[in-house]
Design a protein around this motif. Structure first.
Motif, short mmCIF file in Angstrom:
data_model
loop_
_atom_site.label_atom_id
_atom_site.label_comp_id
_atom_site.label_asym_id
_atom_site.label_seq_id
_atom_site.Cartn_x
_atom_site.Cartn_y
_atom_site.Cartn_z
N GLN A 7 -57.20 -5.33 65.99
CA GLN A 7 -57.12 -4.20 66.91
C GLN A 7 -56.11 -4.31 68.05
OE1 GLN A 7 -60.50 -1.95 67.65
NE2 GLN A 7 -60.82 -1.88 65.49
N PRO A 49 -55.73 -3.41 61.75
CA PRO A 49 -57.00 -2.68 61.88
C PRO A 49 -58.18 -3.60 62.16
CG PRO A 49 -56.22 -2.63 59.60
CD PRO A 49 -55.19 -3.39 60.39
N LYS A 50 -58.03 -4.87 61.83
CA LYS A 50 -59.14 -5.80 62.00
C LYS A 50 -59.16 -6.37 63.42
CE LYS A 50 -62.55 -8.38 60.78
NZ LYS A 50 -63.82 -7.70 60.55
N PHE A 86 -54.76 5.03 63.33
CA PHE A 86 -55.01 3.87 64.17
C PHE A 86 -53.92 2.82 64.08
CE2 PHE A 86 -56.78 -0.28 64.94
CZ PHE A 86 -57.47 -0.09 66.10
#
Lengths: 178, 156
Positions: free
Chosen positions: B48, B45-46, B91
């Motif tokens: 991406q 998530p960081k 995500f």
């Protein structure tokens, strides 16, 4: 009939244009939290100031709070700290701090030196609650309603503009509801 | 010569410390492979555009640890993925689930192929119909064409 067909590329281009235009200005690094509308995950964490005091999700009961995730290793947290102090002292906002993947000594020194905006400080050295919250980069700031439900998440620095435009409307909404 | 051997030895040694298997020990090769597949299908998530296998951000390490821990507890692939999605959101799936929001995404390749087939079929049909429908030039047209092309240019 043939002429109508000629308009298909134009239509496709316009549709694509609308879709792409809608994406302009959106920061892809900001994800909506998966926890919106859900309760804060269960946790048992020590109080940053009193290691022998254990705290749980009940710290969010009763009034709207901000939950601010921070660490002394995080430069952006340093940037927003003054604004958090302003929010707590001038605006009377209740802020719960989550000291994330940090060391107690360093965290206490930081609060001593820069001021302590947190009514409650949770100490999460291994990032357990942070992981359950889906924290992917400090600082992050959540709005938690009086029933302990997550209502909003802001990823990145909180400043006066973010407060006015993003956080305050949510805080106000859930204050009125309670 | 000694130097060459040394260099070869260094090269041969590299894959050993580059592998991640010694960080996450498994009983069987099948479990190891399941772990590797899982962490390549989960997105950081960081960062991406990296999966959590490739990313060395702290959050990816936490996620790998959680995948490993859940697998040791006997969790299925779906349980592992769901546990991470419930924290970090849809995500983190590199393979999005088929749902109302994503059906178009999944259907686009099929739709594109179908549209292509339609166009090809249309072109083929039309050219066939054209070939069958018009039997070339009429006698008058032929004569005119010949005149223009200058078959009788010698008469001038």
């Amino acid at each position: 009939m043939r002429r109508v067909l000629l308009f298909i590329p134009v239509l496709l281009a316009v549709t694509l244009g609308i879709v792409l235009f809608a994406g302009i200005g959106k920061d892809p690094n900001k994800l909506e939290s998966a926890l919106i509308g859900k309760p804060v995950p269960e946790f048992v964490l020590a109080d940053l100031h009193n290691p022998e005091v254990q705290l749980g999700p009940e710290v969010f009961r009763g009034q709207v709070s901000l939950l601010n995730v921070w660490g002394t290793w995080c430069p952006a947290c340093r940037d927003e700290h003054g604004d958090l102090v302003w929010l707590a002292e001038q605006q009377g906002i209740r802020i719960v701090g989550l000291n994330y993947k940090d060391e107690r000594e360093l965290a206490l020194q930081w609060l001593d030196r820069l001021g302590d905006p947190y009514q409650v400080s949770l100490y999460d050295p291994r990032g357990e609650l942070g992981f359950d919250l889906g924290v992917y980069g400090a600082p992050e700031t959540y709005v938690i309603d009086p029933d302990g439900i997550v209502r909003y998440r802001h990823v990145g620095v909180v400043n006066e503009k973010v407060w006015r435009e993003d956080l305050e409307p949510v805080v106000r909404k859930f204050r009125e509801d309670s | 010569m000694r130097r060459v051997w040394l260099m070869l030895a260094v090269l041969a040694a590299t894959p050993l410390w580059a592998s991640t298997s010694d960080v996450y020990p498994f009983d069987s090769a099948a479990e190891q492979e399941r772990f590797n597949n899982l962490i390549t299908e989960l997105r950081c998530p960081k960062c991406q555009n990296q999966n959590i296998a490739d990313s060395n951000s702290p959050i990816s390490k936490d996620m790998r640890d959680e995948v490993y821990r859940m697998m040791q507890d006997g969790a299925t692939n779906e349980e592992v993925t769901n546990a991470l999605v419930s924290r970090f959101g849809e995500f983190v799936r590199y393979k999005p689930r088929l749902e109302q929001r994503t059906w178009l995404l999944w259907a686009t390749p099929v739709l594109a192929v179908l549209a292509g087939l339609l166009v090809v079929a249309g072109i083929v049909l039309r050219s066939r119909r054209a070939a069958a429908g018009s039997p070339g030039l009429s006698a008058e047209e032929k004569a005119r064409a010949e005149r223009i092309l200058g078959k009788d240019s010698g008469s001038h």
